[in-house]
Structures are given as structure tokens and as C-alpha cells.
Write a protein that holds these residues in place. Structure first.
Motif, PDB file in Angstrom:
ATOM      1  N   LYS A 268     114.899  14.102 -18.605  1.00  0.00           N
ATOM      2  CA  LYS A 268     114.814  15.409 -18.503  1.00  0.00           C
ATOM      3  C   LYS A 268     114.851  16.419 -17.058  1.00  0.00           C
ATOM      4  O   LYS A 268     113.918  16.793 -17.134  1.00  0.00           O
ATOM      5  CB  LYS A 268     113.244  15.658 -19.306  1.00  0.00           C
ATOM      6  CG  LYS A 268     113.031  14.249 -20.403  1.00  0.00           C
ATOM      7  CD  LYS A 268     114.203  15.258 -21.527  1.00  0.00           C
ATOM      8  CE  LYS A 268     113.808  14.554 -22.861  1.00  0.00           C
ATOM      9  NZ  LYS A 268     114.337  13.775 -23.153  1.00  0.00           N
ATOM     10  N   GLU A 269     115.242  15.833 -15.904  1.00  0.00           N
ATOM     11  CA  GLU A 269     115.537  16.363 -15.253  1.00  0.00           C
ATOM     12  C   GLU A 269     116.814  17.338 -14.858  1.00  0.00           C
ATOM     13  O   GLU A 269     117.683  16.375 -15.326  1.00  0.00           O
ATOM     14  CB  GLU A 269     115.121  15.731 -13.968  1.00  0.00           C
ATOM     15  CG  GLU A 269     115.043  16.525 -12.511  1.00  0.00           C
ATOM     16  CD  GLU A 269     116.361  16.579 -11.747  1.00  0.00           C
ATOM     17  OE1 GLU A 269     116.815  16.843 -11.316  1.00  0.00           O
ATOM     18  OE2 GLU A 269     116.594  15.147 -12.254  1.00  0.00           O
TER      19      GLU A 269
ATOM     20  N   GLU B 122     119.371  18.434 -13.108  1.00  0.00           N
ATOM     21  CA  GLU B 122     120.490  17.687 -12.575  1.00  0.00           C
ATOM     22  C   GLU B 122     120.927  15.963 -12.341  1.00  0.00           C
ATOM     23  O   GLU B 122     122.473  15.059 -13.031  1.00  0.00           O
ATOM     24  CB  GLU B 122     120.486  16.961 -11.281  1.00  0.00           C
ATOM     25  CG  GLU B 122     121.683  17.233  -9.977  1.00  0.00           C
ATOM     26  CD  GLU B 122     120.841  16.833  -8.738  1.00  0.00           C
ATOM     27  OE1 GLU B 122     119.849  18.348  -8.228  1.00  0.00           O
ATOM     28  OE2 GLU B 122     121.763  16.607  -7.520  1.00  0.00           O
TER      29      GLU B 122
ATOM     30  N   LYS C  40     108.371  24.129  -4.199  1.00  0.00           N
ATOM     31  CA  LYS C  40     107.056  23.795  -5.436  1.00  0.00           C
ATOM     32  C   LYS C  40     106.752  23.070  -4.180  1.00  0.00           C
ATOM     33  O   LYS C  40     105.574  22.610  -3.843  1.00  0.00           O
ATOM     34  CB  LYS C  40     107.871  22.779  -6.712  1.00  0.00           C
ATOM     35  CG  LYS C  40     107.014  21.333  -6.288  1.00  0.00           C
ATOM     36  CD  LYS C  40     105.637  21.781  -7.144  1.00  0.00           C
ATOM     37  CE  LYS C  40     104.691  20.575  -7.812  1.00  0.00           C
ATOM     38  NZ  LYS C  40     104.590  19.721  -6.692  1.00  0.00           N
ATOM     39  N   HIS C  41     107.370  22.307  -2.803  1.00  0.00           N
ATOM     40  CA  HIS C  41     107.592  21.232  -2.213  1.00  0.00           C
ATOM     41  C   HIS C  41     108.100  21.456  -0.911  1.00  0.00           C
ATOM     42  O   HIS C  41     109.354  21.072  -1.266  1.00  0.00           O
ATOM     43  CB  HIS C  41     106.164  20.225  -2.333  1.00  0.00           C
ATOM     44  CG  HIS C  41     105.510  19.298  -1.291  1.00  0.00           C
ATOM     45  ND1 HIS C  41     104.052  19.924  -1.160  1.00  0.00           N
ATOM     46  CD2 HIS C  41     105.742  18.273  -0.353  1.00  0.00           C
ATOM     47  CE1 HIS C  41     103.721  18.814  -0.302  1.00  0.00           C
ATOM     48  NE2 HIS C  41     104.959  18.414   0.363  1.00  0.00           N
TER      49      HIS C  41
ATOM     50  N   ILE D 113     111.279  20.712  -2.656  1.00  0.00           N
ATOM     51  CA  ILE D 113     111.900  20.133  -4.232  1.00  0.00           C
ATOM     52  C   ILE D 113     111.809  21.516  -4.991  1.00  0.00           C
ATOM     53  O   ILE D 113     109.979  22.376  -4.456  1.00  0.00           O
ATOM     54  CB  ILE D 113     110.321  19.213  -4.433  1.00  0.00           C
ATOM     55  CG1 ILE D 113     110.680  17.936  -4.065  1.00  0.00           C
ATOM     56  CG2 ILE D 113     110.590  18.594  -5.972  1.00  0.00           C
ATOM     57  CD1 ILE D 113     109.709  16.934  -4.289  1.00  0.00           C
ATOM     58  N   THR D 114     112.116  21.401  -5.937  1.00  0.00           N
ATOM     59  CA  THR D 114     111.645  22.948  -6.965  1.00  0.00           C
ATOM     60  C   THR D 114     111.445  22.214  -8.365  1.00  0.00           C
ATOM     61  O   THR D 114     111.226  21.682  -8.785  1.00  0.00           O
ATOM     62  CB  THR D 114     112.974  23.984  -6.914  1.00  0.00           C
ATOM     63  OG1 THR D 114     113.798  22.555  -8.194  1.00  0.00           O
ATOM     64  CG2 THR D 114     113.682  24.006  -5.777  1.00  0.00           C
ATOM     65  N   ASP D 115     110.436  23.771  -9.245  1.00  0.00           N
ATOM     66  CA  ASP D 115     109.884  23.014  -9.553  1.00  0.00           C
ATOM     67  C   ASP D 115     110.520  23.426 -11.104  1.00  0.00           C
ATOM     68  O   ASP D 115     110.164  22.823 -12.149  1.00  0.00           O
ATOM     69  CB  ASP D 115     109.264  24.904 -10.570  1.00  0.00           C
ATOM     70  CG  ASP D 115     110.424  25.742 -10.294  1.00  0.00           C
ATOM     71  OD1 ASP D 115     111.417  25.865 -10.136  1.00  0.00           O
ATOM     72  OD2 ASP D 115     110.011  26.857 -11.342  1.00  0.00           O
ATOM     73  N   ARG D 116     112.291  23.201 -11.147  1.00  0.00           N
ATOM     74  CA  ARG D 116     112.904  22.580 -12.008  1.00  0.00           C
ATOM     75  C   ARG D 116     112.807  20.937 -11.935  1.00  0.00           C
ATOM     76  O   ARG D 116     113.536  20.339 -12.382  1.00  0.00           O
ATOM     77  CB  ARG D 116     114.161  22.944 -11.695  1.00  0.00           C
ATOM     78  CG  ARG D 116     113.834  24.593 -12.373  1.00  0.00           C
ATOM     79  CD  ARG D 116     115.256  25.477 -13.372  1.00  0.00           C
ATOM     80  NE  ARG D 116     115.258  26.364 -13.939  1.00  0.00           N
ATOM     81  CZ  ARG D 116     115.536  27.378 -13.424  1.00  0.00           C
ATOM     82  NH1 ARG D 116     115.719  27.718 -12.300  1.00  0.00           N
ATOM     83  NH2 ARG D 116     115.118  28.283 -14.923  1.00  0.00           N
ATOM     84  N   GLY D 117     112.380  20.217 -10.861  1.00  0.00           N
ATOM     85  CA  GLY D 117     112.580  19.033 -10.346  1.00  0.00           C
ATOM     86  C   GLY D 117     114.145  18.721  -9.855  1.00  0.00           C
ATOM     87  O   GLY D 117     114.460  17.976  -9.760  1.00  0.00           O
ATOM     88  N   CYS D 118     114.633  19.744  -9.186  1.00  0.00           N
ATOM     89  CA  CYS D 118     115.290  19.601  -8.241  1.00  0.00           C
ATOM     90  C   CYS D 118     115.170  18.834  -6.854  1.00  0.00           C
ATOM     91  O   CYS D 118     114.078  19.944  -6.129  1.00  0.00           O
ATOM     92  CB  CYS D 118     117.209  20.957  -7.421  1.00  0.00           C
ATOM     93  SG  CYS D 118     117.128  20.740  -9.823  1.00  0.00           S
ATOM     94  N   VAL D 119     115.454  18.562  -6.632  1.00  0.00           N
ATOM     95  CA  VAL D 119     115.788  17.670  -4.791  1.00  0.00           C
ATOM     96  C   VAL D 119     116.953  17.514  -4.133  1.00  0.00           C
ATOM     97  O   VAL D 119     117.979  17.619  -4.564  1.00  0.00           O
ATOM     98  CB  VAL D 119     114.614  15.650  -5.223  1.00  0.00           C
ATOM     99  CG1 VAL D 119     114.760  15.634  -3.926  1.00  0.00           C
ATOM    100  CG2 VAL D 119     113.724  15.761  -6.364  1.00  0.00           C
TER     101      VAL D 119
ATOM    102  N   LEU E 173     113.525  22.493 -21.744  1.00  0.00           N
ATOM    103  CA  LEU E 173     113.671  22.182 -20.669  1.00  0.00           C
ATOM    104  C   LEU E 173     112.344  23.758 -20.270  1.00  0.00           C
ATOM    105  O   LEU E 173     111.732  23.916 -19.177  1.00  0.00           O
ATOM    106  CB  LEU E 173     114.265  21.946 -19.721  1.00  0.00           C
ATOM    107  CG  LEU E 173     114.930  20.338 -20.090  1.00  0.00           C
ATOM    108  CD1 LEU E 173     115.252  20.013 -18.156  1.00  0.00           C
ATOM    109  CD2 LEU E 173     113.424  19.615 -19.890  1.00  0.00           C
TER     110      LEU E 173
END
Lengths: 345, 345
Positions: B104-105, B107, B138-139, B155-161, B343
DNA sequence: TTTAGCAATCGAAGTTTGGGAGTGCTAAGA
DNA sequence: TCTTAGCACTCCCAAACTTCGATTGCTAAA
């Protein structure tokens, strides 16, 4: 078929045949050798020698009245007496320059090494990544993706980043996630896998409403760290196989592609090599896998922190350019060892 | 060559030819059609109709006294009148089940969709990832890898690293890195690209010894966020091309492989499609690229947040199984839209 | 031991041939 | 006017055959 040491002339002729065959991929005749190599003997003499070399198992004829091509045994003699182990300063230099530009984070470095290896050799390259034991917890991020889904991102001191999606059965309280993230980051900072396994017993002291969440996330963190310690394989240049002239028939290629997709077989293949000496060459039928009997593997182990940690190598046709390939593989392995060494300082 | 609407019988015969050809990859004769399709007319009549269809440009003969094969125009008529747009409940169901298991992420979801698409269609699959604008900070993690190298993980709020290696000219003070990390995490939390660009002017208020570091890292963070907004392409099943019977000659394959490696061409290809209607089919010479003239593209746009965001599709021989492929591509596109929708809730 | 000479071998490439699948045309039938 | 059986014609394909040349192994002489 009797095997014995070869006199100088026989060795020269064998080398000539193999060199020419590597160049042209066609059976080599006595005349060709007499013309292109200054051996000061006639084609008739070469013919006699070729017949002896054939009876010794170093050469074979695709059919009577054709030239000779090397057998696997012939290639074996060739590489054993090639003396291509000492580095070529030019190549050393240019590969060194390429490595300077590479990434200094282990995972990315491995990926790039694999690409580099396939580009330079023009064969299919594979890299067995080092066992990264004792990675330390650096930071944990938990990102809520939707009401029941959380993304876990774990960063270790070596710079490895692992993502994992967690799906929960019930709705998640955003504040709980934030709290869990804070607690675990404080609790596990700079701990390795073993230490975290011990430390996690303290979780029982936390309030009940987040205790399950803490436990669940910790299990996942432990899983990620354990996963990181596993071997990984990088594979590149798969399509390079197709540029080889011997592959008029697609079937053999598909067999090989099949093997390459079997990660487990590859892993075994490369792990076998870790335990052997630095340079590993397996020619045709020397490979255990029958699908590999028309291919050769040229590999080298590399070091990380003083002892052998992994293998890099390429797969090409038995008629590969061993001199060039061995040199390149060796050079890349040396550079990789060096870069990995500088990382662990 | 005159083009006109086809009467029912001609259409039936054309469909019969194309169906058979898709199945067998061999020229189809009037006799074959008379035998296998219950059209209640003799092979002679079919022969007459075939001649007309050929004069209209829908069919061609590889040589006189051979059966017929479809032209690109023939395939075009076929797909336009296939009526394969409405979903097949069975397929819908099973693909739906496959999607439930997917990540569910964003990428990872794209990557997995691409793999799924190539597996199910058995062609080469490509996925143009959505434009992820307005991702929020995000972080940020900064990991010292060696004395002059820092790993940046965003790391973004959408979960992309996003990972990035930073090399500095001078030695780095570990404490500075820790402080910079803390400052930026506090400062940028939950900001998007535009907001960060404004906010970074405040960096001037910080002590001189970390100001440069702050600036440098911020530039990199902005770069990472900008990078994330770019389109990305996922490509899978490249080797599926080789299982097609029409590829006795390797040259054509290599041409296509060349195109597939030109990411820029692919990007243009898929972006063209985004602006068109949902289902996109380009048959042979309908493709702009001449290397693609023996291949067809079947794609579909998908939606994300209510409006079109990207394209998925496959490339196969013009003689592809359009009915099956269109159905599968559509189904996957619908599922992708659905998952992406859930999502962004 | 080397080598020139030569018959023998055999594949590759070119040619010939026959068969078969398929077409287009014609003329008769509906 | 449309359909269809019949048939001559076309042309590919595979097999059989031929030619050519490269290469060998052997022999006998240097």
C-alpha cells in the motif's frame, strides 16, 4: 585420452587455437595458425601436433575435415597458464576512477558494482552482497498511510533503509503511533539485533493501550534487521547474452535465463565460490548445473573488514575472452574490497 | 485501396482470419475458415470475400498462393469492433484478489503492478508512475557513513523514501550533523516543497558553524522532494518478448530492446497516452517510433484523486491476443485506480 | 623430425525437383 | 445476382542432389 604436460610447442599451438577461436568463434585450421603466428613450422607439422592435442583431449573437431575448437579441458589449460592475474595499470587506473564516483552506501554500492561489471565485461554480471551482521538501529519512522495501514521505515548505522507495510485489523490511533515511534527510537538507539532481542522484554512496562502495538512493531523491526543480514544477489546485463554469436538457437538462451531467474541456484553458486580461493573459474562442464555446460563463470571473492565476505562474477559463453574478463573481474573485486574497507573504518 | 464499412459477412470472415492468426501465427486459408467456422458458405465464396478484404487493405498475402494475414488496418478494425471493454467478472475477481495482497505504498505498489501486468499478460509491461505533487516532509535522517560522507534519508507523508549520499570536502563534526537533523526535522515537519522553499530563508538565524551545513542539507532535501514529483517508469517482463514465435531473427528483438532502454522515448510514449482517452491501442505502424512497427501497445490510463494520473500498458507483437490483453490491462488499471483512491483518502 | 604433396572427407551453399497448399477464374446452378 | 464446384496456375517448402572449397591424415622424401 592420455593427459600429460605439454611441451612448449604444443602449448603455443594450443594457445594460438584458443586465441583465434575466442576472436572468431570459428574452427581454427592448421593453415590459419601457420599464417598468423610466427611459429616457424609448416602447417603439416602443426597438423600433426593438433592431432596429438586432440588425442590428449584439449581440442576437438566439430566434424572431420573441419578445423579444431577447444574443449573445456583446453580452456582449463589456457586459463591455468594465462598468467593474467597481475593487474594491468591502465585498467586499474580507469576502474579506480569509476569507483571513486560510486555511491558510498553498501546497498547502492553493490547495485552499481553489478552494473559496472556487466558494462565493462559485456557479460552477465552477478554480485553476492556481503553479510551485514551487527547493523545497528539508527532510526525508526512510522508513517500512517491510511486508517489501518502503517509504513515502517528502519534506518541502520550502515545506511541501509528497509521499508515495510503493516496492515492492522483495527483502526489505528495516530497519537499511539507517534508515541510508539518515540519510545522505540529512544529504547533501541544504537542497539544491534541481539541487544534489541534482549531489550524488548522491557516493553511489558508500558501502558496496556500501546503495549500490543509496541510488541508488533518491535517484531517487525527485528524481522527487518534479520532480513538485512541475509545474502542478497544483484544481477545485471542479462540481455548481454544475446549479443554472443553462438546463440543462433533461442532454446539454450531460455534455459540459461531460467537458471538466472532461480535466485536460489545462483545463491548456492556464489556461496560455493566464497569458500574457495580468490579467483574462481568454472568452465562449461565444470559447473554443477547442466544448463550451464555451455557457459563459463569467472568470479572473484572480495573482502570486507579483513575476511572474505562475498563474490562477484560474470557468466559468458565458454568461448569468452578469459584474459580480459579475469583482469576486469579481479580489478573490480580489488576496488570493491578497498571501498568497503574505507567504509568500515 | 478503397475503405468502407464492412457488411456482416465480411466482418465475420475478417474476425475469423484474425482469430486464427492470433492462435497459429500462420497464414490463414479460405479452407481453414470454411472448416473451423460455421459460416454456411463454401471456401470459394470465402475466397472471393478475402480478395475484397485484401483490396480494402484489411488483409495481405505474404506471397501469392498463400493464405492471408491481417494488416495493421485489419487489426485496427478488429480491436475497434471487439467489444472487450466490459469487464469479465471472473478475471475481475481474481485480479482484485491479487491486488489486495499488494503493497500500500505508492512506489512499491507501482513496481508490483508492473510485475503483475507482465506476468498476467505475458508481454512486456510498463507503468508510468503518478505525479506525486505536494508530498509533505515527514522525517529526515542523517547517517554518518565515514568521516566525510553522510547518508541523507528523507521520508514523506506518502511513504516515499529517498536516499542520497553527500560527500563533503572537509571532515564532519558528528554533533553538528545531529543538531542539523534535529533543527530541520522541527522546522520542516509536514511542509511541502513550496513551503520549504519559503521557510528555508529563516536558516540565516542559526549559528554560523552549522549554517552552511543547514543550507547544504536543505538544498538536498528540496532536490529530493522535487525528484519525487518527477515521473518514473517501471518496466518488467522484457524477456517475455523472446517467447513469441515470430522472433526467429534476433535483430528485431535487439532493436526493440534498444527502444526499451531509452527511458526518454518510453516516457514520451506513455505521457502521450495520458492525454488520450482511457484505453489506448497503437497497432504496428500506428506507433511513431519505427522500431515499434512490428509491435503493438495496449495501455490504459488510471486515476488518482479524481483525475488521470498515469498510464500502464504492455508491448507485444502486432499479432497479440488483443481481447485477453485489453481485458487484463483494463482490469489492472481499474484496480490500481481503486487502490490509489483508497490511499489518498 | 619436418614438410611437400595429394587423396579423401565432409559441410556449406547452391540447384533441381516434386508435392502440396492455396489462389483466382470460369462457368454452371440456384 | 450470388454461390459454388472445378480446375489451371502459382509459388513455397522440403528433400535430394551437386558442386566447391576448406581441411585433414597419410605417405614418402628431404
Amino acid at each position: 585420452m592420455k593427459k600429460m604436460n605439454l611441451d612448449v610447442r604444443k602449448a603455443k599451438i594450443l594457445f594460438a587455437v584458443i586465441n583465434e577461436y575466442i576472436l572468431t568463434a570459428e574452427p581454427i585450421s592448421s593453415k590459419t595458425i601457420a599464417e598468423r603466428y610466427q611459429l616457424s613450422i609448416s602447417s603439416a607439422t602443426i597438423r600433426n601436433e593438433l592431432a596429438v592435442l586432440e588425442s590428449m583431449g584439449y581440442l576437438k573437431q566439430p566434424h572431420t575435415s573441419a578445423g579444431r575448437i577447444p574443449t573445456d579441458l583446453g580452456y582449463r589449460f589456457y586459463v591455468d597458464n594465462l598468467g593474467a592475474d597481475e593487474p594491468n595499470p591502465d585498467e586499474e587506473n580507469s576502474i579506480n576512477n569509476l569507483f571513486i564516483a560510486l555511491n558510498k552506501e553498501v546497498e547502492e554500492l553493490m547495485r552499481q558494482t553489478s552494473v559496472l561489471l556487466s558494462r565493462l565485461t559485456r557479460y552477465t554480471a552477478m554480485v553476492l552482497a556481503p553479510l551485514l551482521d551487527k547493523s545497528r538501529f539508527k532510526h525508526l519512522d512510522l508513517v500512517c498511510l491510511c486508517s489501518r495501514t502503517v509504513l515502517l521505515v528502519l534506518i541502520t548505522d550502515r545506511g541501509c533503509v528497509t521499508k515495510k507495510i503493516l496492515e492492522f485489523n483495527s483502526e489505528i490511533v495516530q497519537d499511539d503511533i507517534v508515541e510508539v515511534e518515540r519510545i522505540l527510537n529512544r529504547m533501541f538507539y544504537n542497539f544491534d539485533l541481539t541487544e534489541i532481542k534482549i531489550k524488548k522484554k522491557e516493553l511489558i512496562n508500558y501502558p496496556i493501550h500501546i503495549r500490543n502495538l509496541l510488541k508488533e512493531i518491535t517484531i517487525q523491526v527485528v524481522g527487518c534487521l534479520a532480513e538485512e543480514e541475509k545474502e542478497k544477489i544483484y544481477l545485471d546485463g542479462t540481455t548481454n547474452i544475446f549479443s554472443q554469436p553462438e546463440f543462433e538457437n533461442i532454446e539454450k538462451i531460455q534455459n540459461l535465463l531460467g537458471v538466472l531467474e532461480e535466485r536460489y541456484v545462483l545463491l548456492q553458486f556464489l556461496k560455493d565460490a566464497v569458500d574457495s580461493k580468490r579467483l574462481i573459474i568454472r568452465i562449461g562442464s565444470e559447473n554443477k548445473q547442466k544448463e550451464m555446460k555451455d557457459y563459463s563463470f569467472v568470479g572473484s571473492t572480495y573482502e570486507f573488514g579483513g575476511y572474505t565476505k562475498g563474490t562477484i562474477g560474470v557468466i559468458g559463453p565458454t568461448r569468452m575472452d578469459y584474459a580480459r574478463t579475469i583482469s576486469t573481474v579481479n580489478c573490480i573485486a580489488r576496488n570493491l574490497s578497498k571501498v568497503l574497507g574505507s567504509l568500515s573504518e
